[in-house]
Design an enzyme around this catalytic site. Structure first.
Site, PDB file in Angstrom:
ATOM      1  N   THR A 125       0.777  -1.202  -0.059  1.00 55.80           N
ATOM      2  CA  THR A 125       0.065  -0.111  -0.039  1.00 55.80           C
ATOM      3  C   THR A 125       0.807   1.433   0.016  1.00 55.80           C
ATOM      4  O   THR A 125       1.997   1.370   0.704  1.00 55.80           O
ATOM      5  CB  THR A 125      -1.017   0.113   1.393  1.00 55.80           C
ATOM      6  OG1 THR A 125      -1.467   1.544   1.270  1.00 55.80           O
ATOM      7  CG2 THR A 125      -0.382  -0.339   2.606  1.00 55.80           C
ATOM      8  N   ASP A 127       0.057   3.825   1.241  1.00 56.53           N
ATOM      9  CA  ASP A 127      -0.417   4.565   2.377  1.00 56.53           C
ATOM     10  C   ASP A 127       0.554   4.142   3.486  1.00 56.53           C
ATOM     11  O   ASP A 127       0.597   4.815   4.482  1.00 56.53           O
ATOM     12  CB  ASP A 127      -1.762   4.325   2.968  1.00 56.53           C
ATOM     13  CG  ASP A 127      -2.799   4.820   2.077  1.00 56.53           C
ATOM     14  OD1 ASP A 127      -2.406   5.646   0.969  1.00 56.53           O
ATOM     15  OD2 ASP A 127      -3.961   4.544   1.966  1.00 56.53           O
ATOM     16  N   ARG A 162       1.769  33.148  -3.309  1.00 56.32           N
ATOM     17  CA  ARG A 162       0.399  32.489  -3.097  1.00 56.32           C
ATOM     18  C   ARG A 162       0.640  31.231  -1.908  1.00 56.32           C
ATOM     19  O   ARG A 162       1.935  30.999  -1.774  1.00 56.32           O
ATOM     20  CB  ARG A 162       0.041  31.715  -4.051  1.00 56.32           C
ATOM     21  CG  ARG A 162      -0.687  32.503  -5.104  1.00 56.32           C
ATOM     22  CD  ARG A 162      -1.147  31.542  -6.298  1.00 56.32           C
ATOM     23  NE  ARG A 162      -1.700  32.346  -7.637  1.00 56.32           N
ATOM     24  CZ  ARG A 162      -1.763  32.230  -8.723  1.00 56.32           C
ATOM     25  NH1 ARG A 162      -1.075  31.156  -9.316  1.00 56.32           N
ATOM     26  NH2 ARG A 162      -2.273  32.921  -9.619  1.00 56.32           N
ATOM     27  N   HIS A 271      -4.185   9.914  -8.050  1.00 61.01           N
ATOM     28  CA  HIS A 271      -3.770   8.785  -8.505  1.00 61.01           C
ATOM     29  C   HIS A 271      -2.229   8.824  -9.061  1.00 61.01           C
ATOM     30  O   HIS A 271      -1.672   7.957  -9.473  1.00 61.01           O
ATOM     31  CB  HIS A 271      -4.748   7.956  -9.145  1.00 61.01           C
ATOM     32  CG  HIS A 271      -5.912   7.820  -8.666  1.00 61.01           C
ATOM     33  ND1 HIS A 271      -6.903   8.390  -8.513  1.00 61.01           N
ATOM     34  CD2 HIS A 271      -6.243   6.476  -7.878  1.00 61.01           C
ATOM     35  CE1 HIS A 271      -7.853   8.036  -7.744  1.00 61.01           C
ATOM     36  NE2 HIS A 271      -7.501   6.841  -7.551  1.00 61.01           N
TER      37      HIS A 271
END
Ligand code: F6P
Length: 341
Positions: A125, A127, A162, A271
């Site tokens: 993963t 993550d 910004r 993605h």
């Protein structure tokens, strides 16, 4: 033995390198045969297979995605799912499975093992939130992509004075945000593990502008303001009950512009973080995990997952790996917070 291989959940750079290692070693050293099940648990559920020979996988070490396809199919949420899997595995003549996946795919692998079928897991993963392993493959690639993007966003943010909010993946764990933010000197990092105080974020942003620095705010998709809620893409849930997150970056950029008066933009990396070739680190980690996964399957050490501990590859139980998510500790977050503002 005849061994099935499948890749489930979100795809991840390094999947093909694992498949290559499993099949190459399994064929050459052990004389096993392999069959690829397509699209995660949908393959065993529907009997979708493809041949998987050493020649098929020889040139895959640097190829992103997965040649087996992937899906978020949960066979246990389908009526008669277990029986259909049993039947299809028997039909394919398969003695064991090697499943590459995260918490959901390996959660199914654990239940299948409990139900009497031999499965070895490989932790995948971007993550990095699987327990019992120091790192999952794919994470290093995702962090590298995010870090390169943030470096690029910093120069355009600086040119225009910004505030730039960068939304990265990470549903319940902020590892990608933490590492990509630390690597790029982000001025604020927001993670799902700790609700943030919007007023404090504004103060950090203002402090940056005051010294002529365009602030970079890195937000994991699962980050949320104190007293608020997760930002959802829609109300739908996948077969494992997960909602689709997204929108915290846009929301935050608008809030920051309104509250600080400084022009703000947001970018969702999405993605892009999962696509393309794995880093050299992930190629090596994937290859080593694959080599050890075929050893475990050969020894019929089922119900296990191969894992990275330090620099060693070890075996842990699937129960340990899927019991709880590995999240960012307050101490790790505090290290990053030293540089906020
Ligand atoms: O695989 C994990 C992950 O990339 C999460 O970080 C993210 O929330 C989710 O998958 C996105 O899933 P999908 O590809 O189904 O949109």
């Amino acid at each position: 033995m005849r061994i099935g291989v499948l890749t489930g959940g979100g795809d991840c750079p390094g999947l093909n390198a694992v498949i290559r290692a499993v099949v190459t070693k399994g064929t050459a050293e052990y004389g096993h045969e392999f069959v690829g099940f397509l699209d995660g648990w949908r393959g065993p559920l529907k009997g979708l297979t493809r041949p998987l020979t050493a020649a098929d996988v020889a040139d895959l070490v640097e190829v992103g995605g997965t040649v087996l396809g992937s899906s978020r199919t949960n066979p246990y949420s389908v009526d008669g799912g277990l029986d259909r899997i049993r039947h299809n595995l028997e039909d394919a003549g398969v003695d064991a499975l090697i499943a590459l996946g995260g918490e959901d795919t390996l959660g199914v692998a654990k239940r299948l093992t409990d139900d009497g079928f031999g499965v070895v897991g490989v932790p995948k993963t971007i993550d990095n939130d699987l327990s019992a392993t120091d790192y999952t493959f794919g994470f290093d690639t995702a962090v590298s992509i995010a870090a390169e993007s943030i470096d690029r966003l910093r120069t355009t943010a600086q040119s225009h004075h910004r505030t730039m909010v960068v939304e990265v993946m990470g549903r319940h764990a902020g590892w990608i945000a933490l590492h990509s933010g630390m690597a790029t000197g982000a001025n604020v990092i927001l993670i799902p593990e700790q609700d943030f105080d919007l007023g404090q974020v504004c103060r950090w942003v203002e402090a940056c502008h005051a010294r002529g620095v365009a602030p970079i705010v890195v937000a994991a998709e699962g980050a949320q303001p104190a007293g608020g809620a997760e930002s959802l893409k829609d109300q739908e849930r996948d077969a494992f009950g997960h909602v689709r997150l997204g929108g915290i970056g846009d929301w935050l950029a608008e809030e920051l512009e309104e509250r600080t008066g400084m022009e703000s933009r947001s970018v969702v990396l999405g993605h892009l973080q999962r696509g393309g070739t794995p880093t050299a680190y992930d190629r090596v980690l994937s290859t080593r995990l694959g080599l050890h996964a075929i050893d475990a399957a050969h020894e019929r050490d089922f119900g296990t997952m191969v894992a990275l501990r330090g620099t060693d590859i070890v075996r842990v139980s699937l129960a340990e790996a899927t019991g709880a998510l590995k999240t960012v500790s307050p101490e790790r977050y505090a290290e990053a917070a030293t540089f906020f503002g």
